[in-house]
Design a protein around this motif. Structure first.
Motif, PDB file in Angstrom:
ATOM      1  N   THR A  96       0.718  -1.287  -0.065  1.00 27.31           N
ATOM      2  CA  THR A  96       0.069   0.025   0.023  1.00 27.31           C
ATOM      3  C   THR A  96       0.828   1.157   0.053  1.00 27.31           C
ATOM      4  N   TYR A  97       1.613   1.249   0.861  1.00 29.08           N
ATOM      5  CA  TYR A  97       2.249   2.487   1.246  1.00 29.08           C
ATOM      6  C   TYR A  97       3.582   2.941  -0.079  1.00 29.08           C
ATOM      7  N   ALA A 100       1.585   3.665  -3.169  1.00 25.50           N
ATOM      8  CA  ALA A 100       0.964   5.135  -2.860  1.00 25.50           C
ATOM      9  C   ALA A 100       2.235   6.298  -3.380  1.00 25.50           C
ATOM     10  N   GLU A 179       8.416  -0.854   2.620  1.00 26.59           N
ATOM     11  CA  GLU A 179       7.374  -0.405   2.786  1.00 26.59           C
ATOM     12  C   GLU A 179       7.002   0.123   4.200  1.00 26.59           C
ATOM     13  N   GLU A 180       7.728  -0.164   5.089  1.00 29.50           N
ATOM     14  CA  GLU A 180       7.598   0.444   6.335  1.00 29.50           C
ATOM     15  C   GLU A 180       7.979   2.100   6.441  1.00 29.50           C
ATOM     16  N   ALA A 182       8.120   3.758   3.751  1.00 29.43           N
ATOM     17  CA  ALA A 182       7.291   4.750   2.813  1.00 29.43           C
ATOM     18  C   ALA A 182       6.107   4.870   3.839  1.00 29.43           C
ATOM     19  N   LYS A 183       5.457   4.129   4.747  1.00 34.27           N
ATOM     20  CA  LYS A 183       4.573   4.689   5.569  1.00 34.27           C
ATOM     21  C   LYS A 183       5.195   5.697   6.417  1.00 34.27           C
ATOM     22  N   LEU A 186       5.129   9.138   4.353  1.00 35.50           N
ATOM     23  CA  LEU A 186       3.786   9.632   3.988  1.00 35.50           C
ATOM     24  C   LEU A 186       3.015  10.039   5.319  1.00 35.50           C
ATOM     25  N   LEU A 187       3.369   9.270   6.481  1.00 30.94           N
ATOM     26  CA  LEU A 187       2.857   9.792   7.799  1.00 30.94           C
ATOM     27  C   LEU A 187       3.228  11.240   8.205  1.00 30.94           C
ATOM     28  N   ARG A 189       4.609  13.545   6.048  1.00 30.67           N
ATOM     29  CA  ARG A 189       4.935  14.204   4.727  1.00 30.67           C
ATOM     30  C   ARG A 189       4.757  15.893   5.083  1.00 30.67           C
TER      31      ARG A 189
END
Length: 211
Positions: A96-97, A100, A179-180, A182-183, A186-187, A189
């Protein structure tokens, strides 16, 4: 390690990635380089329900020799194998992340994952963004080949991440770290983030020698 053990490990890690929601449906694919060829997940297969005996077996030149038909994303995998002799496994997901991030227009195309933690530097390195191509198209191959010597991972524009490793386990762990991170990106950002400085990054690269 025996081929049967590698087959079992592909099934094990595929199930683990699927059950933790890192790829959905029949998305994503895994490959491992053998001494005399390759094992790959079959086309349209679900990583959560792989059969070790039906994995696609290819010879050293990429010809399908046994098992189900291989993933249509062969070009992704061979582009990395051709340019990175140290690569023993490739993992591509639609997590997902990271996916994204691959869809955002303003990420740095030379490095979509900023050095926000030491572990993304140690396990993943710099992550360029590859221009969009149709899934399964051989057009992706020269794009990945152009970055693969210097990068163990990439984001494919509007598609998702692909990661290599010196073993299947290393590739899976690197994918999880990507992935972690990327999360986290985004958190945070729109927050004032403190990134690792050039000295810290150089120290990590020298100590852990990802390439």
């Amino acid at each position: 390690m025996s081929e049967q053990r590698i087959r079992n490990d592909i099934v094990k890690w595929g199930r683990s990635l699927f059950e933790r929601g890192l790829t959905a449906g029949s998305s994503g694919n895994i490959s491992v380089r053998l001494d005399d060829g390759f094992l790959m997940t079959p086309t349209n297969s679900c990583l959560g329900f792989l059969d070790a005996e039906r994995l696609s077996r290819l010879d050293a030149t990429g010809n399908h020799v046994s098992g189900d038909a291989p993933t249509k994303e062969l070009s992704l995998h061979f582009a990395f194998y051709d340019q990175r002799p140290q690569a023993r496994a490739v993992v591509h997901l639609h997590s997902t992340y990271a996916t994204a991030l691959s869809c955002l227009a303003d990420v740095d195309p030379a490095d979509a994952i900023p050095p926000i933690t030491p572990y993304v530097v140690m396990r993943v390195g710099r992550v360029p963004v590859i221009s969009y191509t149709r899934p399964g198209s051989a057009d992706i191959r020269p794009l990945i080949e152009s970055i693969a010597v210097d990068h163990a991972a990439a984001l494919m524009q509007n598609h998702g991440p692909i990661v290599t490793g010196t073993s299947l386990e290393a590739a899976v762990f690197a994918m999880e770290e990507l992935e972690e991170t990327a999360k986290l990106v985004l958190l945070t950002r729109w927050m004032p983030v403190r990134l690792l400085n050039t000295e810290a990054i150089a120290d990590l690269n020298q100590t852990f020698k990802l390439k």
